[in-house]
Design a protein around this motif. Structure first.
Motif, PDB file in Angstrom:
ATOM      1  N   LEU A  11      34.383  -9.453  32.857  1.00 34.00           N
ATOM      2  CA  LEU A  11      35.367 -10.419  32.378  1.00 34.00           C
ATOM      3  C   LEU A  11      36.433  -9.733  31.522  1.00 34.00           C
ATOM      4  O   LEU A  11      37.635 -10.014  31.665  1.00 34.00           O
ATOM      5  CB  LEU A  11      34.665 -11.517  31.581  1.00 34.00           C
ATOM      6  N   LEU A  12      35.999  -8.830  30.629  1.00 29.28           N
ATOM      7  CA  LEU A  12      36.961  -8.089  29.823  1.00 29.28           C
ATOM      8  C   LEU A  12      37.912  -7.282  30.700  1.00 29.28           C
ATOM      9  O   LEU A  12      39.103  -7.160  30.404  1.00 29.28           O
ATOM     10  CB  LEU A  12      36.229  -7.147  28.864  1.00 29.28           C
ATOM     11  N   GLY A  13      37.361  -6.744  31.782  1.00 31.23           N
ATOM     12  CA  GLY A  13      38.201  -5.968  32.689  1.00 31.23           C
ATOM     13  C   GLY A  13      39.327  -6.791  33.280  1.00 31.23           C
ATOM     14  O   GLY A  13      40.407  -6.256  33.573  1.00 31.23           O
ATOM     15  N   ARG A  14      39.100  -8.090  33.431  1.00 28.71           N
ATOM     16  CA  ARG A  14      40.137  -8.973  33.967  1.00 28.71           C
ATOM     17  C   ARG A  14      41.089  -9.453  32.875  1.00 28.71           C
ATOM     18  O   ARG A  14      42.270  -9.686  33.134  1.00 28.71           O
ATOM     19  CB  ARG A  14      39.504 -10.189  34.665  1.00 28.71           C
ATOM     20  N   LEU A  15      40.584  -9.615  31.653  1.00 30.37           N
ATOM     21  CA  LEU A  15      41.388 -10.193  30.577  1.00 30.37           C
ATOM     22  C   LEU A  15      42.195  -9.170  29.790  1.00 30.37           C
ATOM     23  O   LEU A  15      43.262  -9.490  29.260  1.00 30.37           O
ATOM     24  CB  LEU A  15      40.470 -10.949  29.601  1.00 30.37           C
ATOM     25  N   ALA A  16      41.672  -7.957  29.683  1.00 32.59           N
ATOM     26  CA  ALA A  16      42.291  -6.946  28.820  1.00 32.59           C
ATOM     27  C   ALA A  16      43.459  -6.268  29.530  1.00 32.59           C
ATOM     28  O   ALA A  16      43.312  -5.206  30.149  1.00 32.59           O
ATOM     29  CB  ALA A  16      41.249  -5.923  28.379  1.00 32.59           C
ATOM     30  N   ASP A  17      44.629  -6.881  29.436  1.00 34.91           N
ATOM     31  CA  ASP A  17      45.837  -6.316  30.018  1.00 34.91           C
ATOM     32  C   ASP A  17      46.229  -5.046  29.247  1.00 34.91           C
ATOM     33  O   ASP A  17      46.235  -5.018  28.020  1.00 34.91           O
ATOM     34  CB  ASP A  17      46.967  -7.337  29.947  1.00 34.91           C
ATOM     35  N   ALA A  18      46.559  -3.993  29.975  1.00 35.31           N
ATOM     36  CA  ALA A  18      46.835  -2.698  29.357  1.00 35.31           C
ATOM     37  C   ALA A  18      48.055  -2.735  28.441  1.00 35.31           C
ATOM     38  O   ALA A  18      48.128  -1.979  27.465  1.00 35.31           O
ATOM     39  CB  ALA A  18      47.023  -1.631  30.432  1.00 35.31           C
ATOM     40  N   GLU A  19      49.010  -3.604  28.728  1.00 39.71           N
ATOM     41  CA  GLU A  19      50.206  -3.668  27.878  1.00 39.71           C
ATOM     42  C   GLU A  19      49.941  -4.454  26.600  1.00 39.71           C
ATOM     43  O   GLU A  19      50.408  -4.081  25.522  1.00 39.71           O
ATOM     44  CB  GLU A  19      51.359  -4.304  28.660  1.00 39.71           C
ATOM     45  N   ARG A  20      49.181  -5.543  26.715  1.00 42.25           N
ATOM     46  CA  ARG A  20      48.919  -6.388  25.545  1.00 42.25           C
ATOM     47  C   ARG A  20      47.785  -5.850  24.690  1.00 42.25           C
ATOM     48  O   ARG A  20      47.805  -5.948  23.468  1.00 42.25           O
ATOM     49  CB  ARG A  20      48.605  -7.812  26.012  1.00 42.25           C
ATOM     50  N   PHE A  21      46.750  -5.294  25.345  1.00 43.41           N
ATOM     51  CA  PHE A  21      45.576  -4.782  24.624  1.00 43.41           C
ATOM     52  C   PHE A  21      45.294  -3.337  25.044  1.00 43.41           C
ATOM     53  O   PHE A  21      44.270  -3.045  25.662  1.00 43.41           O
ATOM     54  CB  PHE A  21      44.336  -5.641  24.926  1.00 43.41           C
ATOM     55  N   PRO A  22      46.195  -2.411  24.732  1.00 44.89           N
ATOM     56  CA  PRO A  22      46.025  -1.036  25.237  1.00 44.89           C
ATOM     57  C   PRO A  22      44.756  -0.351  24.753  1.00 44.89           C
ATOM     58  O   PRO A  22      44.084   0.333  25.531  1.00 44.89           O
ATOM     59  CB  PRO A  22      47.291  -0.322  24.726  1.00 44.89           C
ATOM     60  N   ALA A  23      44.407  -0.520  23.469  1.00 45.06           N
ATOM     61  CA  ALA A  23      43.203   0.135  22.939  1.00 45.06           C
ATOM     62  C   ALA A  23      41.944  -0.478  23.560  1.00 45.06           C
ATOM     63  O   ALA A  23      40.991   0.238  23.910  1.00 45.06           O
ATOM     64  CB  ALA A  23      43.162   0.006  21.417  1.00 45.06           C
ATOM     65  N   LEU A  24      41.925  -1.803  23.686  1.00 44.75           N
ATOM     66  CA  LEU A  24      40.778  -2.474  24.304  1.00 44.75           C
ATOM     67  C   LEU A  24      40.650  -2.071  25.761  1.00 44.75           C
ATOM     68  O   LEU A  24      39.537  -1.857  26.258  1.00 44.75           O
ATOM     69  CB  LEU A  24      40.940  -3.984  24.175  1.00 44.75           C
ATOM     70  N   ARG A  25      41.776  -1.935  26.451  1.00 47.39           N
ATOM     71  CA  ARG A  25      41.750  -1.540  27.856  1.00 47.39           C
ATOM     72  C   ARG A  25      41.111  -0.165  28.022  1.00 47.39           C
ATOM     73  O   ARG A  25      40.303   0.059  28.933  1.00 47.39           O
ATOM     74  CB  ARG A  25      43.179  -1.523  28.401  1.00 47.39           C
ATOM     75  N   ARG A  26      41.487   0.769  27.129  1.00 48.24           N
ATOM     76  CA  ARG A  26      40.909   2.107  27.205  1.00 48.24           C
ATOM     77  C   ARG A  26      39.393   2.060  26.987  1.00 48.24           C
ATOM     78  O   ARG A  26      38.638   2.768  27.657  1.00 48.24           O
ATOM     79  CB  ARG A  26      41.564   3.031  26.176  1.00 48.24           C
ATOM     80  N   ALA A  27      38.968   1.216  26.034  1.00 48.93           N
ATOM     81  CA  ALA A  27      37.532   1.110  25.759  1.00 48.93           C
ATOM     82  C   ALA A  27      36.783   0.529  26.956  1.00 48.93           C
ATOM     83  O   ALA A  27      35.700   1.007  27.320  1.00 48.93           O
ATOM     84  CB  ALA A  27      37.308   0.246  24.520  1.00 48.93           C
TER      85      ALA A  27
END
Length: 254
Positions: free
Chosen positions: A197-213
């Protein structure tokens, strides 16, 4: 803590108060002769809590389980609050392995925490008992003594040792509360679903640090962790706490 000690200490410490169930109370009641004792009441309460959580514990349900009337319980214990205190002490027996602290303070605290965690996991309701003051029961104080003993040769001041024990115990208690609250949500299947679910919600532009994690698998269990072991783990946080304690010990030594 209130100036007046909590009720139930006379049952645990054998104080000569003449209170119901204490060592100096009067002639045994008929209920006692038939088998109703404070120990049996507490054992039944622990069984109820282990089965259904703290909400399952009431004077009426304890009496029903033991086959007595609710009023008969009050000849031995004063209130549910007293029973909760007795329950905490009953499940908090300290493993004999902790009687002799190892030479290494860190190993000693790690063993202490592992034993505490086993107790907290076996009796998840412990974290729901209202905190009315610092530890006062025999077994609770034994836990405190063993943790302080592990820190005995560190060179820390006694107040610092007490602070370390409080910090570690509070961390474990909160971790156990989180584990109990999450329940099935901490299973491998649930965590995998959350990661997806996080993989779908964590947009790289809006949540770059979360996306990397997420991309690094930070929210997945390691593949080599068996399913039965996929639960909230306290070890990472404990290691960081003990790293801080080690730094304090080194600073004091200098």
């Amino acid at each position: 803590m209130n100036a007046k000690p909590p009720t139930g200490l006379d049952l645990l410490w054998g104080a000569g108060t003449g209170a119901p169930g204490s060592a100096t109370s009067g002639t045994a009641t008929s209920a006692t002769r038939q088998g109703l004792t404070p120990d049996r009441i507490v054992a039944a309460a622990v069984e109820l809590a282990d089965e259904g959580g703290l909400d399952a514990v009431s004077m009426a349900r304890i009496a029903e389980r033991l086959g007595f009337t609710t009023m008969s319980l009050y000849r031995h214990v004063r209130s549910k609050e007293e029973i909760l205190l007795l329950m905490l002490d009953a499940v908090a027996a300290v493993p004999p392995a902790l009687d002799e602290p190892p030479g290494d303070w860190r190993l000693g605290l790690e063993r202490w925490c592992a034993a505490q965690w086993t107790m907290l996991r076996a009796h998840a309701w412990i974290v729901d008992v209202p905190i009315s003051g610092p530890p006062v029961t025999p077994n609770q104080l034994t836990w405190t003594d063993r943790a302080l003993a592990a820190l005995g040769d560190t060179g820390l001041a006694e107040s610092e040792k007490a602070g370390v024990v409080l910090l570690v115990a509070t961390y474990l208690h909160n971790s156990a509360r989180l584990s109990a609250g999450l329940g099935d949500a901490a299973s491998g299947e649930s965590v995998a679903a959350y990661s997806t679910l996080l993989g779908r919600l964590a947009d790289a532009e809006r949540f770059p640090a979360l996306r990397r994690a997420v991309d690094a698998g930070a929210y997945d269990y390691p593949a080599d962790v068996p399913e039965d072991d996929r639960q909230i783990d306290y070890s990472f946080g404990l290691d960081r706490i003990l790293d801080g304690v080690e730094a304090l010990i080194s600073r004091r030594a200098r």
